[in-house]
Motif scaffolding. Structure first.
Motif, mmCIF file in Angstrom:
data_model
loop_
_atom_site.group_PDB
_atom_site.id
_atom_site.type_symbol
_atom_site.label_atom_id
_atom_site.label_comp_id
_atom_site.label_asym_id
_atom_site.label_seq_id
_atom_site.Cartn_x
_atom_site.Cartn_y
_atom_site.Cartn_z
ATOM 1 N N LEU A 1 0.816 -1.209 0.000
ATOM 2 C CA LEU A 1 0.000 0.000 0.000
ATOM 3 C C LEU A 1 0.858 1.271 0.000
ATOM 4 C CD1 LEU A 1 -2.753 -1.133 2.513
ATOM 5 C CD2 LEU A 1 -2.926 -0.996 0.025
ATOM 6 N N ILE A 2 1.960 1.245 0.756
ATOM 7 C CA ILE A 2 2.845 2.408 0.800
ATOM 8 C C ILE A 2 3.478 2.634 -0.576
ATOM 9 C CG2 ILE A 2 4.983 3.337 1.781
ATOM 10 C CD1 ILE A 2 2.737 3.421 3.789
ATOM 11 N N VAL A 3 3.984 1.569 -1.188
ATOM 12 C CA VAL A 3 4.592 1.697 -2.526
ATOM 13 C C VAL A 3 3.547 2.155 -3.530
ATOM 14 C CG1 VAL A 3 5.664 0.413 -4.426
ATOM 15 C CG2 VAL A 3 6.447 0.065 -2.086
ATOM 16 N N GLN A 4 2.344 1.603 -3.451
ATOM 17 C CA GLN A 4 1.290 2.014 -4.376
ATOM 18 C C GLN A 4 0.951 3.491 -4.185
ATOM 19 O OE1 GLN A 4 -2.205 -0.474 -4.538
ATOM 20 N NE2 GLN A 4 -3.373 1.110 -5.572
ATOM 21 N N MET A 5 0.921 3.957 -2.954
ATOM 22 C CA MET A 5 0.647 5.373 -2.712
ATOM 23 C C MET A 5 1.761 6.249 -3.288
ATOM 24 S SD MET A 5 -1.548 7.407 -1.495
ATOM 25 C CE MET A 5 -1.615 9.148 -1.168
#
Length: 89
Positions: free
Chosen positions: A26-30
């Protein structure tokens, strides 16, 4: 850069369900969404709907913006204090 490995070492809260996405995903996607021009959480669906980015980053499936919001809602003060400390080692 080793960003994914760094995020994995942050001890973020685990997904709330069996179908949940890993916090590092989720962090990388954000971050990718911001890189693509997202200015709001709802704009994070830019990456979710882009099949090329999903394959490029090897996500299998990309999360909707509400999953990213739920992750940030689970980050409390102790986690928010611990993450920067572990980032600068």
């Amino acid at each position: 850069m080793g960003f994914r490995q760094a995020v994995q070492s942050w001890d973020l809260p685990p997904p709330g369900s069996n179908r949940g996405y890993r916090p590092e995903h989720l962090i990388v996607q954000m971050m990718v969404s911001i890189w693509c021009g997202a200015a709001r959480f709802a704009h994070a669906d830019i990456t979710r709907l882009d099949a090329t980015l999903v394959r490029l980053f090897g996500w299998g499936n990309a999360a909707g913006h509400k999953a990213i919001i739920r992750l940030f809602q689970r980050i409390d003060q102790p986690i928010a204090t611990r993450v920067p400390a572990s980032s600068y080692r």
